[in-house]
Write a protein that holds these residues in place. Sequence first.
Motif, PDB file in Angstrom:
ATOM      1  N   TYR A  35       0.837  -1.217   0.000  1.00  0.00           N
ATOM      2  CA  TYR A  35       0.000   0.000   0.000  1.00  0.00           C
ATOM      3  C   TYR A  35       0.874   1.271   0.000  1.00  0.00           C
ATOM      4  N   TYR A  40       2.539   6.064  -1.882  1.00  0.00           N
ATOM      5  CA  TYR A  40       3.405   7.033  -1.202  1.00  0.00           C
ATOM      6  C   TYR A  40       4.823   7.070  -1.766  1.00  0.00           C
ATOM      7  N   GLY A  79      -7.886   5.823  11.674  1.00  0.00           N
ATOM      8  CA  GLY A  79      -7.561   4.951  10.529  1.00  0.00           C
ATOM      9  C   GLY A  79      -6.227   5.341   9.912  1.00  0.00           C
ATOM     10  N   GLY A  81      -3.667   3.722   9.177  1.00  0.00           N
ATOM     11  CA  GLY A  81      -3.008   2.828   8.234  1.00  0.00           C
ATOM     12  C   GLY A  81      -1.531   2.731   8.604  1.00  0.00           C
ATOM     13  N   TYR A  85       2.287  10.797   7.335  1.00  0.00           N
ATOM     14  CA  TYR A  85       2.277  12.142   6.739  1.00  0.00           C
ATOM     15  C   TYR A  85       1.190  13.033   7.327  1.00  0.00           C
ATOM     16  N   ASP A 101      -5.582   2.281  14.174  1.00  0.00           N
ATOM     17  CA  ASP A 101      -5.987   1.527  12.976  1.00  0.00           C
ATOM     18  C   ASP A 101      -6.643   0.210  13.376  1.00  0.00           C
ATOM     19  N   ASN A 106      -0.782  -2.820  10.324  1.00  0.00           N
ATOM     20  CA  ASN A 106      -0.563  -1.373  10.183  1.00  0.00           C
ATOM     21  C   ASN A 106      -0.057  -0.770  11.492  1.00  0.00           C
ATOM     22  N   ASP A 159     -12.360   0.800  15.517  1.00  0.00           N
ATOM     23  CA  ASP A 159     -13.342   0.312  14.541  1.00  0.00           C
ATOM     24  C   ASP A 159     -14.406   1.395  14.375  1.00  0.00           C
ATOM     25  N   VAL A 160     -14.378   2.063  13.239  1.00  0.00           N
ATOM     26  CA  VAL A 160     -15.291   3.199  13.025  1.00  0.00           C
ATOM     27  C   VAL A 160     -16.745   2.756  12.865  1.00  0.00           C
ATOM     28  N   CYS A 182      -7.819  10.250   7.102  1.00  0.00           N
ATOM     29  CA  CYS A 182      -7.512  10.314   5.672  1.00  0.00           C
ATOM     30  C   CYS A 182      -7.818   8.981   4.991  1.00  0.00           C
TER      31      CYS A 182
HETATM   32  N1  SAM Z   1      -4.901   6.896   6.582  1.00  0.00           N
HETATM   33  C1  SAM Z   1      -4.053   6.125   5.685  1.00  0.00           C
HETATM   34  C2  SAM Z   1      -3.762   6.932   4.450  1.00  0.00           C
HETATM   35  O1  SAM Z   1      -4.035   8.138   4.458  1.00  0.00           O
HETATM   36  O2  SAM Z   1      -3.204   6.416   3.499  1.00  0.00           O
HETATM   37  C3  SAM Z   1      -4.657   4.753   5.376  1.00  0.00           C
HETATM   38  C4  SAM Z   1      -5.933   4.746   4.615  1.00  0.00           C
HETATM   39  S1  SAM Z   1      -6.376   3.141   4.022  1.00  0.00           S
HETATM   40  C5  SAM Z   1      -7.119   3.532   2.491  1.00  0.00           C
HETATM   41  C6  SAM Z   1      -7.797   2.736   5.002  1.00  0.00           C
HETATM   42  C7  SAM Z   1      -7.442   2.336   6.408  1.00  0.00           C
HETATM   43  O3  SAM Z   1      -8.628   2.040   7.142  1.00  0.00           O
HETATM   44  C8  SAM Z   1      -6.574   1.082   6.478  1.00  0.00           C
HETATM   45  O4  SAM Z   1      -5.414   1.381   7.190  1.00  0.00           O
HETATM   46  C9  SAM Z   1      -7.427   0.087   7.218  1.00  0.00           C
HETATM   47  O5  SAM Z   1      -6.691  -0.817   8.015  1.00  0.00           O
HETATM   48  C10 SAM Z   1      -8.330   0.974   8.041  1.00  0.00           C
HETATM   49  N2  SAM Z   1      -9.573   0.310   8.449  1.00  0.00           N
HETATM   50  C11 SAM Z   1     -10.152  -0.793   7.932  1.00  0.00           C
HETATM   51  N3  SAM Z   1     -11.292  -1.081   8.581  1.00  0.00           N
HETATM   52  C12 SAM Z   1     -11.438  -0.140   9.530  1.00  0.00           C
HETATM   53  C13 SAM Z   1     -12.408   0.096  10.547  1.00  0.00           C
HETATM   54  N4  SAM Z   1     -13.494  -0.679  10.668  1.00  0.00           N
HETATM   55  N5  SAM Z   1     -12.228   1.140  11.369  1.00  0.00           N
HETATM   56  C14 SAM Z   1     -11.148   1.953  11.245  1.00  0.00           C
HETATM   57  N6  SAM Z   1     -10.197   1.788  10.305  1.00  0.00           N
HETATM   58  C15 SAM Z   1     -10.346   0.759   9.458  1.00  0.00           C
END
Ligand code: SAM
Length: 291
Positions: A35, A40, A79, A81, A85, A101, A106, A159-160, A182
């Motif tokens: 990822y 990045y 979240g 990840g 940044y 996360d 992550n 967990d959102v 983000c």
């Molecule tokens: N914030 C980072 C960025 O800007 O690149 C990562 C974004 S990535 C697209 C989405 C993130 O959401 C992942 O790191 C994933 O593990 C996390 N995620 C997945 N399920 C989630 C949940 N239920 N609650 C919170 N975060 C979650």
Amino acid sequence: CSKGRRGGRGCRSNMGESGVAAMAVTYQKFDPAAYLQYNYTSPRADFERQDSVVPWKLACLHRAFTEGDIEGDLLIDVGSGPTLYQVLSGCEIFNKVLLTDFVEANRQELKRWLQGEGGSLDWTPYIQHVCKLEGRSPCTWKEKAARLREVVSDVLPIDVHQAQPLAPEGLPPQGADCLVSCFCLESVSPDLDTFTKALGHISTLLRPGGHLLLIGALQESYYLGGPDLRIPVVPLNEAQVCAALQDQGFSLIRLEVYTLPQDMKVGVDDVCGVFFVKARKILKEDVRATR
Ligand code: SAM
């Protein structure tokens, strides 16, 4: 689903729940190193280019954090990840930063960097770039890295989709002073309704009057979370983002949009643009006044 409005609603809600459960399974296969490589490195993170997306995001965050209206003690990044940044500007304002996360891999990636062990990506050019935005010499990047390591007090599971996304222990009862998030909510929600509810859930982590900085994908239907991991995304437009914010009690300060240049479309997603939102959680008395 065709048995009238009530049946239809129940059906959609069940679909949302099963979609959320499927997402949780999918995310267990998330590959932090892949990822980071996809999103990045150059061309998406080309600090020599004015139109590269990462410098655009860093500029939005720098501006938002230096306008003088964001202050307090605690910043939570929702979240996170495997990335850092998003807190490079905020770490200068807040004395305490929590990274969060859903995925253990992550959280481990972030902890490795915080413990000085390096990791899958070298964040040095990012830190140098933000030093420049702050009017400091890029040579001071080590001080900024040390500051970030000092203020990040933990990397927590989140967990959102839960009404209480973070375990309450150690959090101030009134909530954090600022939230950053983000590319999380739309990447973990099977539909718009679930996205909007998730926004409401993370709002419980923020004190009334506190700021939300939200960055996300526009018109994206999937992204790669690893070489063979296609993760569905709820496609959003600006109006839907604004409506969700209003619905969940935020007042919009600014929305900015970045349109992806053709050569930034590198086959790791179908994103068309990126939004940046600066918003404020409405105070209870303001809610009453608008009724
Ligand atoms: N914030 C980072 C960025 O800007 O690149 C990562 C974004 S990535 C697209 C989405 C993130 O959401 C992942 O790191 C994933 O593990 C996390 N995620 C997945 N399920 C989630 C949940 N239920 N609650 C919170 N975060 C979650």
